[in-house]
Enzyme design. Structure first.
Site, PDB file in Angstrom:
ATOM      1  N   HIS A 229     -11.376  -5.893   9.377  1.00 38.43           N
ATOM      2  CA  HIS A 229     -12.087  -5.624   8.134  1.00 38.43           C
ATOM      3  C   HIS A 229     -13.345  -4.804   8.381  1.00 38.43           C
ATOM      4  O   HIS A 229     -14.209  -4.735   7.522  1.00 38.43           O
ATOM      5  CB  HIS A 229     -12.464  -6.930   7.434  1.00 38.43           C
TER       6      HIS A 229
ATOM      7  N   GLU B 279       0.806  -1.212   0.000  1.00 42.65           N
ATOM      8  CA  GLU B 279       0.000   0.000   0.000  1.00 42.65           C
ATOM      9  C   GLU B 279       0.847   1.274   0.000  1.00 42.65           C
ATOM     10  O   GLU B 279       0.509   2.256  -0.671  1.00 42.65           O
ATOM     11  CB  GLU B 279      -0.939   0.005   1.210  1.00 42.65           C
TER      12      GLU B 279
END
Length: 667
Positions: free
Chosen positions: A473, A406
């Site tokens: 998540h 990322e």
């Protein structure tokens, strides 16, 4: 030291000498000024000039370089005037960063130099993005970036090299191995015999060279540049050198053995090159003396101009304004009317996820320079299938699967901005943004304020709970970023807003974090105009009018509030959907307070540190006279998000909405 001139003319050899000598003499003068207290700090590159100068001169003037704080030779070899550099070092308003940055923490688009941040490693990924821009345009160019031996221990080093290798990018990575990361010697930094050996693990070529030999540096990088362009591949160069001063002057050099200074003093890049030029009859001793004297006089003249800066004029308005590149919405459906309420426009029912997809698709057609990046977004279509079918229509050059890195991809997105591209990066889940946090909050957010460079980047963030996805998540982490000036943060709750805000985010030249609630993707539908339109960032939506209490919220909270109002018609509830969290629409917030005098701040994020606390403080400070009760907050529990659905429902703010509303009504 062995010098090989190859096919260089005497004039070229002399030019290299002049470029090499110029930063050395500047530094010697800076050290005098430092001792006199006329400058505050200095990071010395004495002993390392050949790398900066040789690398810069081996490139074309319009190829981007990402230097660090010991690369004065990059700036001088790009012919940046010393007078303005000196203004920069003093923090003068007429320097390159208006007094907002120190030493070499600035860039200049005119000179194709990208300013560093103190974290060092993020520079490497920016070079990936620039090289990607060159590759997409099929230009015969390379980008070049520096790191030190210490910087190779950072994760950004691995991510940037791996991404460059996987995407076959024409990037030159230079390691300046001077033996120390501040005071930590290389034997405490790594175990390979040479850092260049790491290139093999990324599938790229590398070489180790004498970083003090200006001709070897220049010739090697010219050759490597040709290789990178011809083969469309990256290359790693390890330049062996030594830092003859401290990490910065205040740190000293007591940790360095005396014999190392003696060894490397004999390898001085300037003294050795001067001696060789005299041996070859290219320069005479008297000529060298004249060159040095002329440069010293020029330095004094440049410093006279540099010291002649006007006093700092502090304007708070300018400071606030310059955090962002200017932008005004251009694609509005009708002045003064919300996109979703326009009846005469052709519209149809879409789910939130379909509206996001349509906004992204229309943006890809609108902007041929828009690049999409993310894990599994190409053939697979992304974790939530939003980009499904895009790669067939727009191709893999524009719809790019990324390695699992990322930080590098956010950095590459910034690099694309330097070359005028737009980019959208999809975080697979908002939770994963932590590994790209530094690039977002320190590079993207601050770059326009620091030196006027826009960061035309959108980071899409699938967020939120209610789907039984557990602690990693399901987090609501939008408040982390509302604390960072320079970012814009949006969080739509309706399909029409999702499409319009996404188009606005992509059109906006500033970095935008675009939060999308996963539980709303397929559960919420609404009318969405077919047109290409923007919903202005920074403007809230008045959902419904009421007289009893005002609920100020966003995201899933909007639907919780609407459902509650629908099931309790006896309560007149006013609902404001913020939809933009940075900047906030304070006028709309004030109006909501005035309408009822009782305010409930509702969000899915946890209570402590949530955005509700900031809004509550603002209301108390600016709207106190309109209040008929204390401001109340309803938020999720201050715990991680649990996996079990029953535990998760108890965690979410919705489970406490009834009791909070009743408490507020009864006050």
């Amino acid at each position: 030291m062995y010098f090989q001139r190859n096919d260089l003319t005497n004039d070229q050899l002399v030019h290299l000498y002049q470029q090499l000598l110029w930063p050395r003499l500047i530094e010697e003068k800076m050290l005098v000024l430092l001792r006199q207290g006329r400058i505050s700090k200095w990071f010395s590159g004495i002993g390392q000039e050949a790398i900066s100068v040789g690398a810069t001169l081996a490139l074309q003037p319009d190829e981007w370089i990402m230097p660090l704080h010991r690369n004065l030779g990059v700036f001088t070899s790009r012919n940046m005037p010393l007078s303005k550099l000196f203004k920069q070092w003093q923090g003068a308003q007429d320097g390159y960063s208006k007094g907002r940055e120190r030493s070499f923490h600035f860039g200049s688009p005119e000179h194709h130099i990208c300013g560093m941040i103190s974290h060092l490693g993020p520079q490497l990924a920016i070079a990936d993005g620039v090289a990607l821009a060159y590759k997409l345009r099929e230009e015969n160019k390379v980008s070049l970036t520096f790191t030190g031996d210490g910087g190779t221990s950072e994760g950004d080093f691995h991510e940037a090299l791996n991404t460059a290798a996987v995407w076959d990018l024409p990037v030159i990575f230079i390691i300046e191995n001077n033996g120390y990361g501040l005071s930590t010697p290389v034997n405490e930094q790594y175990r390979c015999s040479q850092l260049a050996e790491r290139a093999k693990g990324y599938g790229m070529e590398s070489i180790v060279i004498d970083g003090n030999n200006i001709l070897q540096v220049y010739d090697t990088i010219k050759g490597v540049r040709e290789y990178c362009i011809r083969e469309q591949k990256p290359y790693l160069i390890e330049c062996m050198t030594f830092r003859m001063r401290g990490h910065e002057e205040a740190s000293g050099t007591k940790y360095v053995p005396k014999e190392l200074f003696e060894e490397w003093a004999a390898k001085d890049p300037i003294a050795n090159y001067e001696h060789w030029l005299m041996e070859q009859g290219v320069l005479a001793e008297e000529t060298i003396r004249q060159v040095r004297e002329s440069m010293r006089q020029q330095i004094e003249e440049e410093l006279r101009i540099g010291f002649d800066s006007k006093p700092m004029v502090v304007k708070t308005e300018d400071e606030l304004t310059d955090m962002y590149a200017p932008y005004a919405a251009r694609y509005t459906l009708q002045e003064g009317r919300e996109a979703y309420s326009v009846q005469r426009e052709a519209s149809r029912e879409l789910r939130l996820i379909d509206a996001i997809k349509e906004g992204l698709h229309q943006s890809m057609k609108q902007h041929s320079n828009l690049i999409l990046m993310g894990q599994d977004i190409a053939e697979y279509g992304g974790a939530f299938k939003i980009t499904e079918g895009f790669v067939e229509e727009f191709g893999k050059k524009r719809v790019r699967n990324t390695p699992l890195c990322e930080s590098a991809i956010v950095g590459a997105a910034l690099g694309l901005s330097l070359e005028g591209f737009k980019s959208m990066m999809e975080m697979q889940f908002a939770d994963f943004v932590t590994v790209g946090f530094n690039q977002i909050v320190n590079n993207l957010a601050k770059i326009h304020y620091r030196w006027g460079q826009n960061a035309d980047v959108v980071v899409r963030m699938p967020t939120g709970g209610g789907v039984g996805a557990g602690p990693f998540h399901s987090q609501s982490n939008e408040a982390w970023f509302t604390h960072v000036p320079g970012l814009k943060v949006v969080y739509p709750s309706t399909p029409a807003d999702a499409k319009g805000l996404l188009i606005a985010a992509i059109n906006d030249p500033n970095p935008v974090l675009f939060f999308e609630h996963k539980a709303l993707y397929r559960s919420i539908s609404g009318p969405v105009p077919e047109a290409y339109y923007e919903v202005e960032i920074g403007k809230a939506r008045h959902v419904r009018s009421g007289d009893d209490i005002s609920i100020i919220t966003y995201g899933s909270g909007v639907h919780w509030a609407e459902d509650y109002a629908a099931s309790h018609p006896e309560i007149s509830i006013d609902i404001l959907d913020l939809r933009s969290l940075l900047p906030l629409d304070y006028d709309a917030i004030k109006a909501a307070v005035q309408r009822t005098g009782k305010v409930l701040l509702l969000h899915e994020d946890t209570l402590v540190g949530g955005l509700g606390g900031e809004i509550s403080a603002w209301i108390a400070e600016h709207c106190f006279t309109y209040l008929d009760a204390p401001i109340m907050r309803c938020a999720s529990l201050d715990t991680a998000v649990p996996f079990n659905l029953e535990l998760e429902q108890n965690f979410l703010a919705k489970s406490r909405l009834e009791e909070t509303i009743q408490k507020l009504l009864q006050y």
